[in-house]
Design a protein around this motif. Structure first.
Motif: not given
Ligand SMILES: [Zn+2]
Length: 1009
Positions: A44-48, A166-168, A406-410
Motif C-alpha cells: 500500500t502506498h500511504d502518503d504522509v 516508489i512515488d517521488p 520531508q514527505h514527497h507531498d510536503a
Molecule cells: Zn505518494
C-alpha cells in the motif's frame, strides 16, 4: 465459555458437512529455477499527508476528499496474513505504522512481532515518510530515516533491507549512494523516471541497474536499483480493492461467469510482456497502490487464486514475494548489470509535462523547513550540553514535524493548502518546544556555578523567529533607561566563525560592546517602507496582532563565535556618531533622473564592488580586487506565464511556461544606495511586487541578494512563475553544475541527457534542476557560483547565464491529483492577498578551480546561521555574573575546514549520536579534497569517552556488521575491478581520531563515562 466453544465447533462441522467443496488454494510456491517467476508484492502506498493531513489519513476522516484510512489498512492486514502463512505484505511509512502500533493491544503487538519475524510482514524503506528527493536537504533525509529506523530497531530488532522510493518525482544521486547504500540497503526501487528514458531502458532491458551515485565514493557506495516498467500499481486489470472493477477470478463452476482460463491467460500474457523488458527470469508485480488494502482480504483472495491456477497451468510461476526475496533472486543469478551514474532528474511523465515546478512550489514552506532543519541541529547541540529531558520540553516533537515535512507531498509543495498548513503548524509547535530547550540550556550555560550565587534568578531568553520580516520584539526595546540588551550569538558549526548580525532597533542612539567591554563597530540602516509593510501585514496574519512599536533601524555589527559555542554582545543606549548611520547617498536616490549622475555607481565598502549603471540604473559589473576578477554581470527578474491549456497546465508539480516576460519597471520603481562602514545596501523596487536589497559587506567576498516577491498579480488572469537571472558573457558551452540534495555537484548540459538522446519539447522546463545548496558555471578562467537559502529550481537557459525560480502563483491545476491550483494567499481579517516571499541568494565569482571553498564552507554557514538569543539586563554587571563566552569543544580545537558535524544528539539511553560529513568531493579542491581527521576527545572536552561504535548512516546497526552483509553486485562491461575508493580507517580506541575521505559521512554512537 465451554458452551460457547462447543457451539462454534458444532457450527463449523455443519459448514464442512454441507459446503463440502471448500477450496484450498495452493499458495506455497517458491522460486522455480528455469521458469519465469512472477513476484507478487502486496503493498500500500500511504502518503504522509497529501489531499488530507497525516492524521486524517490515519483515522480515516475527511473522506469526502478521499476515502482513505490507514488504520483500516493495518487492521485488516493482520488477519489476512494470519489466514495463510504464505501471504506476505510490506509496509513503508513509519509515521503511520507508529500511530497504529501505539493503538494496539499487547496481544496484537505480539502477533505482529511474529509476522515480522517470520518475514510475512516486512518493514522496508523505514523512514518516517517516503521523503521527496528534490526539495529535502540531505541532512533532513538522514534525520527522518534515522528516526524511523530507530523505532524499527527498538521494537522489532530489525534493520530494513530495501529502499522503496516508489512515488517521488525523480530520483537524486544522494538517495542512491547515501540514503540507500550507506544505510545498508541491498536494493532501491522506484517508479518515476523520464518517459523517454523509460522507453529506451525498456528496449535495452536496462530498467534495472547498478547505480553509482557518487564520483567520490564510487563502487563502495553503489546499489542495485530498479525502475518499474510503468508505475507502482498492478498490471492493468489486476486491481482488487473492494470496489475496483478488474475481473475477479470466478472459479465456482456452479455459478455463472466461470473465467479461470481467461484470467490465467491474461496473467501469463502480462507476465511475459514484462519479461520481455526485464533481465533474468524474475519480474515483480507491485500489487497495490495509494491507500489500498483497507479490506486486505479482497486482494489476497484473488492473489491466492492466481497463484493456485497459474501454477497449475504451469507456463509461469507465481508466488507471494517481497522486494527482499526479489532482490535475493536477482542477486542469485550472478548477472552483471548496466551501470548508472548521476541521477534521474528532471522527470517528465509524458511530452510537455516536466515535473520541475515543484522544485520551487510553496517557497515559504520550503524556507520554513530549511530554517527549522538548521534550528533542530543547533537545538540538539544545546540539548546535549544541558542534558536531555525525557519528560520535555525536548526536541522530539520538532524531529517528528521535520520528518513529516520531508514527505514527497510536503516540502515538495504538492499537497493541498490545508495539508501544507498542517505541516507548518506541526513545525511551529515543534519550534516552540525546541525553543524552550534552547532558552533553558543557554540560561544554564551562561549561569556559571562559580560566578553566580545560587539564589539569583534564572535568565529568561527570547528568540526571534520572524527576523526575516524585521520583527523581533526582544530587540525592539527601549534602552534609554540604562538597560542593556544582551545578545547571545550561538554558532552550531564546528569552526570559529564571524558573521554580520542584523537586528531591528527602535532608537538610533545605541552602541554595541563585546564581552570584553569594548565598543565594536556597528552600523544603522534605516528600515525601509517595503520591510515595514511586510512586517505589519505578516505579523497580523501570523500572530493576529500588530507590533506595538515600530523599529526605525536595522543595527548591524560583526559578531564572532567559537565552534559549538557562543559569544555575548551588549547593546546599550549612547549617542553615536552620525557617520555610522548608513544614509541614502544623495547622488542616486531617485530612479529616473537623467544625465546628471556619474555614469556608474560602485557599491561595496571592501574588496568586492558591484557596479551599477547610473542611468538605468541596474547591475552591470562585478569587481573583486582581491581575486583580480572583473566581470560584466547583469541581474534581472522575469516571469513565465503558466500554461493553462487543458492538455497540460502549469501547476504545483509541473512547470509549463507559455512565454516569458521581463518585469517592466513601473511608476513605483526606485533605486537607493545605503552606504556604511560594515556594508552597503542597494535597495531596488523592481516593480510594485518585486523588491530587492543587494548587500555587499566590507569583509565578505560575495554579494547577497534579498528578494521580496509578491503578491504576484493575477488580475490579468495569468499565473506567473517568477525567476531571476544572472547573466554574463562567460562562454559556458551549455554546461552548468547543480547540487544533489545539497551534497555532490552534478554536471548538467542544456538540452542533453547522458543516458539517452533527448527529444527536446520543453526547452525551458526540461532544463530545470533541483537546487538545495547552489549552482555554478565556469569558463576558461573563472567560475560563477550562486548559493540559495532553501530549495528552488534552477537552470542555465542561455550560455553565461544562471536562472533561479523564486516564486510561483498559478490558477490551474496540473492534473496530477492534487486538484487545486497553486495559488497561495495570506489573509488578514478575511481579506486575502497572494503570498509574498522573502528569501536570499548569494553570488560569488572565483578564479577557476577556487570556487569550491566558498560553496562548501559558506554553504554550511547558510545552512546553519547564527542562533540569536536575547535578554535584558539592568546595568553592566552581566559579565561579572555570567559566562559570556563558551565553546562546547576544547577551546584550542576547531574542526578541519573540510568537515562539518551534521549530528550531535543525545539519545534516550544517554548515549550520543554523532555524525561528521566531509564536505568536498574528490578533485574538487586542490587543498581540501583530502583525507581529514577529527579528534573526538577534543570535541568532548567536558566528557570522557569510554566507547566509540561506528554505525550505519541511520545508526541502526554497526558499520562492520552492515559491510559484512552487503551484496556485491557486478557491473556490466567492467571485467577489471573498479578503481580503489579511499575511505577513512577504523577509529583507534586509544587516539580516538576519526578519518574522513572526500564526501564520506561517518556515524558514531558514543558512550561517556
Ligand atoms: Zn505518494
Amino acid at each position: 465459555m465451554a458452551i460457547h466453544g462447543e457451539w462454534i465447533l458444532f457450527t463449523l462441522m455443519t459448514i464442512w458437512c454441507v459446503e463440502s467443496k471448500y477450496m484450498v488454494y495452493n499458495t506455497t510456491s517458491k522460486i522455480v529455477p528455469g521458469k519465469l517467476n512472477v513476484h507478487l508484492v502486496a503493498h500500500t502506498h500511504d502518503d504522509v499527508g497529501w489531499l488530507k493531513t497525516v492524521d486524517q489519513y490515519y483515522v480515516g476522516s475527511n473522506n469526502s476528499i478521499q476515502g482513505a484510512c490507514v488504520q483500516n489498512v493495518l487492521d485488516s492486514i493482520v488477519p489476512a496474513l494470519l489466514a495463510d502463512k504464505n501471504r506476505k505484505f510490506i509496509y513503508v511509512e513509519q509515521a503511520f505504522f507508529q500511530r497504529w502500533w501505539r493503538d494496539q493491544s499487547e496481544t496484537v503487538q505480539e502477533i505482529v512481532k511474529q509476522l515480522i519475524n517470520s518475514g510475512q510482514l516486512e518493514l522496508i524503506n523505514g523512514g518516517m515518510c517516503m521523503h521527496d528527493e528534490a526539495a529535502p536537504h540531505y541532512i533532513d533525509m538522514i534525520d527522518q530515516t534515522t528516526l524511523g529506523h530507530r523505532f524499527i530497531k527498538q521494537e522489532f530488532n530489525i534493520t530494513p533491507r530495501i529502499g522503496w522510493q516508489i512515488d517521488p518525482f525523480g530520483h537524486s544521486a544522494v538517495q542512491a549512494y547515501l540514503l540507500s547504500a550507506e544505510v545498508g540497503f541491498d536494493s532501491l526501487f522506484f517508479a518515476r523516471i523520464d518517459y523517454q528514458d523509460r522507453a529506451k531502458r525498456k528496449d535495452e532491458k536496462s530498467l534495472e541497474v547498478v547505480w553509482r551515485g557518487s564520483k567520490s565514493l564510487g563502487s563502495s557506495a553503489q546499489i542495485f536499483a530498479g525502475a518499474f516498467p510503468e508505475n507502482y500499481e498492478p498490471p492493468n486489470n489486476f486491481y482488487y480493492e473492494v470496489n475496483d472493477d478488474s475481473p475477479i477470478v470466478q472459479d465456482d463452476m456452479e455459478l455463472f461467469d466461470y473465467n479461470v482460463p481467461e484470467r490465467v491467460n491474461e496473467f501469463v500474457a502480462a507476465a511475459l510482456s514484462q519479461a520481455n523488458i526485464t533481465r533474468t527470469n524474475h519480474v515483480m508485480w507491485t500489487m497495490g497502490t495509494d491507500f489500498k488494502y483497507q479490506y486486505a482480504h479482497t486482494w489476497f483472495r484473488q492473489m491466492d487464486k492466481f497463484i493456485h491456477y497459474v501454477n497449475q497451468d504451469g507456463r509461469v510461476n507465481a508466488l507471494y514475494s517481497t522486494p527482499s526475496i526479489y532482490t535475493d533472486a536477482k542477486y542469485a543469478t550472478n548477472k552483471a548489470w548496466p551501470l548508472k551514474t548521476d541521477d534521474y532528474f528532471p522527470y517528465a511523465d509524458i511530452i510537455n509535462a516536466y515535473w520541475t515546478g515543484y522544485f520551487t512550489s510553496r517557497p515559504a514552506l520550503k524556507g520554513y523547513v530549511r530554517t527549522m532543519s538548521a534550528y533542530y541541529l543547533a537545538a540538539r547541540q544545546l540539548e546535549f550540553f544541558k542534558g536531555k529531558s525525557k519528560s520535555g520540553p525536548n526536541t522530539d516533537y520538532l524531529a517528528d514535524a521535520l520528518a513529516l515535512a520531508q514527505h514527497h507531498d510536503a516540502v515538495s509543495g504538492t499537497s493541498k493548502q490545508h495539508v501544507a498548513n498542517d505541516y507548518a503548524k506541526r513545525l511551529s509547535i515543534g519550534y516552540e518546544k525546541a525553543a524552550k530547550v534552547v532558552e533553558t540550556s543557554l540560561a544554564s550555560i551562561t549561569r556559571s556555578s562559580s560566578k553566580t550565587d545560587s539564589g539569583s534568578p534564572v535568565t529568561k531568553f527570547q528568540q526571534c523567529l520572524l527576523l526575516n520580516i524585521s520583527y523581533c520584539p526582544a530587540s525592539e526595546v527601549d534602552l534609554s533607561n540604562g538597560k542593556n540588551l544582551v545578545v547571545v550569538v550561538y554558532n552550531s558549526l564546528g569552526w570559529k566563525r564571524e558573521d554580520i548580525v542584523r537586528i531591528p532597533v527602535i532608537d538610533e542612539n545605541v552602541i554595541v560592546k563585546d564581552h570584553g567591554g569594548n565598543e565594536i563597530k556597528s552600523q544603522l540602516l534605516p528600515l525601509q517602507k517595503a520591510s515595514l509593510a511586510i512586517r505589519n501585514y505578516y505579523s497580523m496574519a501570523y500572530l493576529g496582532k500588530s507590533p506595538s512599536v515600530t523599529p526605525k533601524y536595522w543595527l548591524a555589527f560583526s559578531a564572532s563565535a567559537p565552534p559549538l559555542g557562543f559569544n555575548t554582545y551588549f547593546i546599550s543606549s549612547r549617542k553615536r556618531k552620525e557617520t555610522t548611520i548608513a544614509a541614502p547617498s544623495k547622488n542616486h536616490v531617485v530612479y529616473g533622473s537623467k544625465g546628471k549622475q556619474k555614469d556608474v555607481i560602485k557599491v561595496g565598502p571592501g574588496n568586492l564592488k558591484l557596479v551599477y549603471s547610473a542611468n538605468q540604473p541596474k547591475l552591470i559589473g562585478y569587481i573583486s580586487s582581491r581575486n583580480m576578477i572583473k566581470e560584466s554581470v547583469r541581474q534581472s527578474y522575469s516571469f513565465y506565464s503558466g500554461a493553462t491549456d487543458k492538455q497540460q497546465a502549469s501547476g504545483a508539480y509541473i512547470f509549463r511556461p507559455n512565454g516569458t516576460y521581463s518585469t517592466k519597471p513601473d511608476d513605483q520603481a526606485s533605486f537607493t544606495v545605503l552606504r556604511g562602514p560594515i556594508l552597503d545596501e542597494v535597495h531596488q523596487r523592481i516593480n510594485s511586487w518585486i523588491y530587492q536589497v543587494t548587500r555587499v559587506y566590507k569583509d565578505k567576498e560575495y554579494a547577497e541578494f534579498e528578494f521580496t516577491v509578491g503578491p504576484i498579480p493575477i488580475n490579468d488572469g495569468i499565473g506567473k512563475e517568477v525567476v531571476t537571472q544572472i547573466s554574463t558573457p562567460m562562454k559556458t558551452n551549455k554546461t552548468f553544475y547543480t547540487d544533489s540534495s545539497g551534497r555532490d555537484f552534478l554536471e548538467r548540459i542544456r538540452d542533453y541527457r547522458k543516458d539517452w538522446t533527448l527529444d527536446v519539447n520543453q526547452p525551458v522546463a526540461g532544463n530545470y534542476y533541483p537546487i538545495n545548496l547552489g549552482m555554478y558555471m565556469k569558463d576558461d578562467n573563472k567560475e560563477l557560483s550562486v548559493l540559495v537559502d532553501r530549495s528552488v529550481g534552477g537552470a542555465s537557459i542561455k550560455d553565461g547565464q544562471l536562472e533561479l525560480m523564486l516564486h510561483r502563483r498559478l490558477l490551474q491545476d496540473d492534473g496530477r491529483g492534487v486538484a487545486e491550483a497553486l495559488n497561495e494567499t495570506v489573509c488578514v481579517l478575511n481579506k486575502c492577498s497572494g503570498l509574498t516571499v522573502v528569501g536570499k541568494y548569494y553570488l560569488k565569482i572565483d578564479p577557476l578551480g577556487e570556487g569550491a571553498k566558498w560553496r562548501r564552507s559558506f554553504g554550511q554557514e547558510i545552512y546553519s546561521p547564527f542562533l540569536l538569543a536575547f535578554t535584558e539586563q539592568e546595568g553592566n554587571g552581566w559579565t561579572n555574573s555570567h559566562i559570556s563566552s563558551f565553546s562546547g569543544m576544547d577551546p584550542s580545537y576547531v574542526l578541519p575546514d573540510n568537515v562539518a558535524m551534521i549530528t550531535l544528539e543525545e539519545l534516550n539511553d544517554g548515549k550520543l549520536l554523532l555524525r561528521f560529513a566531509h564536505l568536498y568531493e574528490v578533485e574538487e579542491d586542490k587543498d581540501l579534497s583530502v583525507m581529514a581527521s577529527v579528534q573526538l576527545q577534543k570535541i568532548f572536552a567536558h566528557n570522557k569517552i569510554i566507547k566509540v561504535t561506528e554505525m550505519s548512516l541511520s545508526a541502526n546497526q554497526g558499520r562492520a556488521e552492515m559491510e559484512k552483509k552487503r551484496l556485491v553486485w557486478k557491473v556490466e562491461g567492467s571485467s577489471e575491478e573498479a578503481p580503489e575508493v579511499v575511505r577513512g580507517g577504523p577509529v583507534d580506541p586509544a587516539t580516538l581520531v576519526v578519518e574522513l575521505a572526500p564526501m564520506e559521512i561517518r556515524t558514531f554512537v558514543i558512550d561517556f563515562e
